[in-house]
Design an enzyme around this catalytic site. Structure first.
Site, PDB file in Angstrom:
ATOM      1  N   TYR A 235      -2.217  -1.234  10.409  1.00  0.00           N
ATOM      2  CA  TYR A 235      -2.166  -1.340   8.942  1.00  0.00           C
ATOM      3  C   TYR A 235      -0.832  -0.820   8.416  1.00  0.00           C
ATOM      4  CZ  TYR A 235      -3.959  -1.000   4.127  1.00  0.00           C
ATOM      5  OH  TYR A 235      -4.149  -1.142   2.769  1.00  0.00           O
TER       6      TYR A 235
ATOM      7  N   SER B  16       0.865  -1.187   0.000  1.00  0.00           N
ATOM      8  CA  SER B  16       0.000   0.000   0.000  1.00  0.00           C
ATOM      9  C   SER B  16       0.900   1.235   0.000  1.00  0.00           C
ATOM     10  CB  SER B  16      -0.848  -0.004   1.283  1.00  0.00           C
ATOM     11  OG  SER B  16      -1.483   1.242   1.483  1.00  0.00           O
TER      12      SER B  16
END
Ligand code: NAD
Length: 257
Positions: A152, A139
């Site tokens: 995350y 990401s």
């Protein structure tokens, strides 16, 4: 380019990016193994649709990526894994001091540890086949941080580190390992957040997308699952044979800021 004769295993691929990547792999001729933790008729139907549309072998294998054994069993059950795409992922948003421990553990397990377990099981198969590609869907949050996304961000930074290590361990073999780092992608998950955000900010759909959701994405456009699939297919091409241990951002300029 054709990936005919190769088998791609894509974790977390019954929706969103994983499904998009699976479809692009199949379009390029690869056989595909879809996966998620559910075992519904529609999961298997997705595989049947891909098999029919692209004339490839496609299967759905249920396996919960939060467990070490299940991750390894997915690869064993696939029987062959030339292209491993670690995509399964979840999110939870909260300040560090309020972050629920069970959510932290689940995010680290599904978003990071699963990639370690699947790679550990798949690398011997790649060596046996004499060719392999490990593609981790990280990401923009594998390269930068945002508040309230501690688990995350930590997991995705971890995925980038794991990718580099696998690349070094396989550097002298015909195997590469790379991470794709998407910015905001319009998946069903993101689409579902639009109505609430419109209400919260009292804005229309387009305004919410451009001013709120894509605030950090300079292109002000979502990346698409097809673009991510195309990037994964490129990483399987001969042109990318010397690309290993790196990150490819598909983020509309997010990480250039
Ligand atoms: P999504 O929710 O549509 O897809 C997540 C997939 O993971 C689903 O198929 C889900 O079933 C699967 N999954 C969840 N828990 C699982 C488990 N325990 N075992 C097996 N499968 C499980 O979301 P998405 O947006 O397509 O996200 C896919 C990946 O892309 C994730 O790793 C996410 O972090 C990453 N990503 C997404 C975006 C975005 O904007 N959508 C941006 C950057 C990175």
């Amino acid at each position: 380019m054709t990936l005919k004769g190769k088998c791609a295993v894509i974790t977390g691929s019954n929706s969103g990016i994983g499904l998009g990547v699976a479809r692009e792999m199949a379009r390029a001729g690869a056989d595909v193994v879809l996966n998620s933790f559910t075992d519904r008729e529609e999961d298997h139907a997705l595989a049947a649709e891909i098999a029919k549309e692209f004339d490839v072998d496609a299967r759905y294998i249920q396996a919960d990526m939060s467990g070490a054994e299940a991750c390894r069993a997915l690869i064993t059950q696939a029987g062959r894994c030339d292209i491993l795409i670690n995509n399964a992922g979840i999110q939870h948003v909260a300040p560090v001091d309020e972050f629920p421990v069970d959510k932290w553990n689940a995010i680290l397990a599904i978003n990071l540890s699963s990639a370690f377990h699947t790679a550990a099981a798949a690398l011997p198969m790649m060596r046996e086949a004499g060719w392999g590609r490990v593609i981790n869907i990280a990401s923009a949050h594998g390269l930068t941080a945002s508040p309230y996304k501690s688990a995350y961000v930590a997991a995705k930074h971890g995925v980038v580190g794991l990718t580099k290590t696998i690349a070094l361990e396989t550097a002298e073999e015909p195997i590469t390992a790379n991470a794709i780092c998407p910015g905001y992608v319009l998946t069903p998950l993101v689409e579902a957040q639009i109505p609430d955000t419109m209400e919260k900010y009292n804005m229309g759909r387009e305004e919410v997308i451009k001013k709120v959701m894509l605030e950090r994405q300079p292109s002000r456009e979502f990346a698409t699952v097809e673009q991510l699939g195309g990037t994964a297919v490129f990483l399987c091409s001969d042109a990318a044979a010397q690309m290993t241990g790196t990150t490819l951002s598909v983020d509309g300029g997010w990480t250039a800021l």
